[in-house]
Design a protein around this motif. Structure first.
Motif, mmCIF file in Angstrom:
data_model
loop_
_atom_site.group_PDB
_atom_site.id
_atom_site.type_symbol
_atom_site.label_atom_id
_atom_site.label_comp_id
_atom_site.label_asym_id
_atom_site.label_seq_id
_atom_site.Cartn_x
_atom_site.Cartn_y
_atom_site.Cartn_z
ATOM 1 N N GLU A 74 -18.485 20.089 -20.068
ATOM 2 C CA GLU A 74 -19.086 21.192 -19.323
ATOM 3 C C GLU A 74 -18.883 20.845 -17.868
ATOM 4 O OE1 GLU A 74 -23.013 21.940 -21.420
ATOM 5 O OE2 GLU A 74 -23.078 23.334 -19.722
ATOM 6 N N CYS A 75 -18.031 21.594 -17.215
ATOM 7 C CA CYS A 75 -17.548 21.160 -15.910
ATOM 8 C C CYS A 75 -18.455 21.624 -14.776
ATOM 9 C CB CYS A 75 -16.133 21.694 -15.717
ATOM 10 S SG CYS A 75 -15.391 21.177 -14.189
ATOM 11 N N VAL A 76 -18.862 20.673 -13.933
ATOM 12 C CA VAL A 76 -19.720 21.044 -12.804
ATOM 13 C C VAL A 76 -18.917 21.685 -11.681
ATOM 14 C CG1 VAL A 76 -21.563 19.378 -13.164
ATOM 15 C CG2 VAL A 76 -19.525 18.685 -11.913
ATOM 16 N N ARG A 77 -17.640 21.429 -11.678
ATOM 17 C CA ARG A 77 -16.823 21.956 -10.592
ATOM 18 C C ARG A 77 -16.621 23.458 -10.715
ATOM 19 N NH1 ARG A 77 -12.264 17.292 -10.607
ATOM 20 N NH2 ARG A 77 -13.348 15.851 -9.242
ATOM 21 N N CYS A 78 -16.314 23.901 -11.932
ATOM 22 C CA CYS A 78 -15.991 25.319 -12.073
ATOM 23 C C CYS A 78 -16.998 26.027 -12.972
ATOM 24 C CB CYS A 78 -14.575 25.480 -12.615
ATOM 25 S SG CYS A 78 -14.402 24.870 -14.285
ATOM 26 N N SER A 79 -18.053 25.331 -13.315
ATOM 27 C CA SER A 79 -19.092 25.818 -14.217
ATOM 28 C C SER A 79 -18.529 26.566 -15.422
ATOM 29 C CB SER A 79 -20.138 26.650 -13.467
ATOM 30 O OG SER A 79 -19.534 27.510 -12.552
ATOM 31 N N TYR A 123 -15.954 25.426 -19.259
ATOM 32 C CA TYR A 123 -15.538 24.274 -20.060
ATOM 33 C C TYR A 123 -14.144 23.834 -19.653
ATOM 34 C CZ TYR A 123 -19.656 24.905 -22.848
ATOM 35 O OH TYR A 123 -20.959 24.978 -23.244
ATOM 36 N N CYS A 124 -14.006 22.561 -19.382
ATOM 37 C CA CYS A 124 -12.724 22.046 -18.919
ATOM 38 C C CYS A 124 -12.338 20.808 -19.710
ATOM 39 C CB CYS A 124 -12.821 21.640 -17.448
ATOM 40 S SG CYS A 124 -12.555 23.001 -16.337
ATOM 41 N N LEU A 125 -11.047 20.531 -19.757
ATOM 42 C CA LEU A 125 -10.601 19.254 -20.303
ATOM 43 C C LEU A 125 -10.641 18.241 -19.167
ATOM 44 C CD1 LEU A 125 -7.506 20.280 -22.471
ATOM 45 C CD2 LEU A 125 -9.729 19.483 -23.297
ATOM 46 N N SER A 162 -9.826 13.793 -13.037
ATOM 47 C CA SER A 162 -8.747 14.741 -13.252
ATOM 48 C C SER A 162 -9.172 15.692 -14.366
ATOM 49 C CB SER A 162 -7.486 13.962 -13.643
ATOM 50 O OG SER A 162 -6.460 14.825 -14.026
ATOM 51 N N THR A 163 -9.241 16.986 -14.072
ATOM 52 C CA THR A 163 -9.660 17.971 -15.077
ATOM 53 C C THR A 163 -8.679 19.137 -15.084
ATOM 54 O OG1 THR A 163 -10.962 19.268 -13.530
ATOM 55 C CG2 THR A 163 -12.101 17.458 -14.628
ATOM 56 N N SER A 164 -8.905 20.060 -16.022
ATOM 57 C CA SER A 164 -7.983 21.195 -16.082
ATOM 58 C C SER A 164 -8.220 22.196 -14.953
ATOM 59 C CB SER A 164 -8.049 21.869 -17.452
ATOM 60 O OG SER A 164 -9.377 22.002 -17.881
ATOM 61 N N CYS A 165 -9.322 22.033 -14.200
ATOM 62 C CA CYS A 165 -9.514 22.931 -13.059
ATOM 63 C C CYS A 165 -9.232 22.221 -11.735
ATOM 64 C CB CYS A 165 -10.924 23.517 -13.053
ATOM 65 S SG CYS A 165 -12.206 22.312 -12.700
ATOM 66 N N THR A 166 -8.791 20.959 -11.825
ATOM 67 C CA THR A 166 -8.485 20.210 -10.604
ATOM 68 C C THR A 166 -7.004 20.313 -10.301
ATOM 69 O OG1 THR A 166 -9.976 18.569 -11.507
ATOM 70 C CG2 THR A 166 -8.817 17.965 -9.510
#
Ligand SMILES: [Zn+2]
Ligand SMILES: [Zn+2]
Length: 522
Positions: free
Chosen positions: A121-126, A128-130, A141-145
């Motif tokens: 649960e991604c805090v960056r893009c609120s 769900y991210c890998l 490193s995430t899928s929204c970064t």
């Protein structure tokens, strides 16, 4: 096709209807950690030839116009982590790693090449991210970064790199040295393999090739998975390449990034380079954590420019690899011109007793009905006179073997060492200083340790952990020093395995080759 991934196409940040500014806003918490001391004014110089997350760039360029400035440099932009379901997966793989391969995981981290990615649960893009679980210690490193890949700019300018060799090369080294120089001069192949016997002085054989590339204004990366080796080699390189801008990078090292012509690095540090080097040297390519790991070679590969060349150095290359299209450079003899010790293969039984009854049944040492006479002779012959390495396949065997040996040879100082040992460095030091007669160990000591006069015995050698490569490395511990160029290697197993035979055969063949070429004096 590549334009797809350029920033101004917004492809990445358009995710699930989010606007660009919203996503960037979510980066704000990280900006708190900006370190003002590291601020740079020349962004282009700092990022050229590198693969960086936005947070990394922001840490040395904390300015309001950072995004605008990044876009101006036209990097390739990919998500830090990409899902296997992404429709552009293949294109991204070929862009980032210059290779398309199938994935068995949910996705892959394009930054570090790891497939150990998890949905969070991604805090960056609120949403769900890998997220990559392997490189998050150095920035998540995430899928929204966004991950930015900047090609290196500028032509190579000729210059003269000073090379001072404080030693003379042996005939075997000189031949390899010349072949390596030829390899970078002629460019008939894009990769070369320096296949050197343990203790050959293999590093020096590529100095000439490195100098040639530096002379042409090129950049050279010398990478190895082993941190201790980076430290040791960097001193040797500094002495040899006196006036070359050099940078040494390993986990926990002091040096911060700077543009350098010669970079010594552990393979993990290589993940921040992209298309930067003209020559990449990969030393001990088969060593942990390379073994079985496909991702690190990929990172090293992408650190090189598209038309770069690679030199692999190893004492135990993969058979398939030798057969592939490459320039093969062998160094079959050791620098002191003695042949490498050939192991003796012994069949002996190792029925271990339970720990419970261990002391009661000491009479059945190690569970042998009787000790193989070769082993008894070995300990009597060398015990107290020469340092002895005893290798066992598992940590659980260290204690019983050490206790048995202590009981058998009460006059000798017998210690053990394992990866879990807190006093590891201290014991290693004592062994080097010959304050320990027998050191019982697992394969953690298989390479990188040079103890003068050491003799080696491998117990439970039939165990599958002792692959032929491992055994060659272990045998390679013996006779490395000029003062003590010979020694004995004993492989004892319940049966003589193909790995044991292969290790012996490989060593014999190398010695024969050395003899044939006239490289041996003894
Ligand atoms: Zn996210
Ligand atoms: Zn990663």
């Amino acid at each position: 096709m590549t334009n797809l991934f350029r920033f101004n196409d917004n492809f990445l940040l358009r995710k699930e209807g989010k606007t660009i500014s919203k996503v960037w806003e979510n980066y704000q918490p990280e900006l708190v950690f900006w370190n003002q001391k590291k601020v740079t004014n020349d962004l282009e110089k700092q990022v050229s030839g590198r693969a960086l997350l936005f947070s990394e760039i922001a840490s040395f360029y904390p300015k309001n116009d950072v995004i605008k400035k990044i876009i101006e440099l036209k990097p390739i932009i990919v998500p830090g982590v990409v899902s296997i379901k992404h429709k552009h997966l293949k294109t991204m793989l070929s862009l980032v790693f210059r290779d398309i391969f199938t994935l068995k995981s949910e996705g892959i981290c394009l930054r570090c090449g790891s497939t150990n990615v998890k949905e969070i649960e991604c805090v960056r893009c609120s949403s769900y991210c890998l997220s990559c679980r392997d490189c998050f210690m150095t920035g998540e490193s995430t899928s929204c970064t966004p991950l930015f890949l900047f090609s290196s700019k500028g032509e190579n300018k000729n210059r003269k790199a000073l090379l001072s060799l404080e030693f003379s090369l042996t005939k075997a080294q000189q031949r390899a040295y010349d072949m390596a120089v030829n390899f970078v001069k002629e460019k008939h192949y894009d990769k070369a393999l320096v296949y050197a016997v343990c203790g050959a002085g293999k590093t020096e054989t590529v100095f000439g090739a490195i100098k040639h590339v530096l002379d042409k204004g090129g950049k050279v990366l010398y990478a190895t998975p082993r941190r201790d080796l980076v430290k040791e080699l960097s001193e040797r390189f500094q002495k040899a390449f006196i006036d070359t801008d050099m940078l040494t990078l390993y986990g926990g090292s002091e040096s911060k990034y700077s543009r350098a012509d010669l970079v010594m690095a552990t393979t993990h540090q290589v993940m921040r380079y992209y298309s930067f080097f003209d020559l990449v040297v990969l030393d001990e390519v088969d060593a942990f954590p390379y073994k079985g790991s496909k991702r690190l070679p990929k990172l090293v590969y992408r650190a090189g420019k598209k038309d770069s060349q690679m030199i692999y150095i190893t004492a135990t290359p993969d058979k398939e690899f030798i057969k592939s299209k490459l320039e093969l450079i062998t160094v079959p003899s050791r620098f002191h011109k003695y042949p490498a010790p050939e192991p003796e293969l012994v069949k002996g039984s190792f029925r271990l007793l339970d720990k419970e009854n261990f002391l009661d049944k000491l009479i059945n040492y190690l569970g042998f009905s009787e000790l193989p006479k070769e082993l008894t002779r070995f300990f009597i012959h060398y015990g107290g006179k020469k340092p002895i390495f005893v290798f066992v396949p598992a940590i659980s065997l260290i204690e019983p073997v050490t206790n048995t040996l202590r009981h058998l040879y009460p006059n000798l100082v017998i210690e053990s060492i394992s990866s879990k040992d807190q006093k590891r460095d201290k014991k290693r030091d004592y062994f080097l200083k010959k304050k320990i007669d027998i050191l019982v160990t697992t394969t953690i000591m298989e390479r990188g340790v040079t103890v003068s006069g050491v003799q080696v015995v491998v117990l439970f050698c039939h165990h599958k952990i002792f692959e032929s490569r491992t055994l060659i490395q272990i045998a390679g511990r013996v006779g490395r020093k000029k003062e003590e160029p010979q020694g004995e290697v004993l492989f004892i197993g319940e049966k003589i395995t193909p790995s044991m035979k292969e290790a012996k055969k490989t060593i014999i063949n190398m010695n024969r080759e050395a003899k044939r070429l006239g490289f041996l004096d003894y």
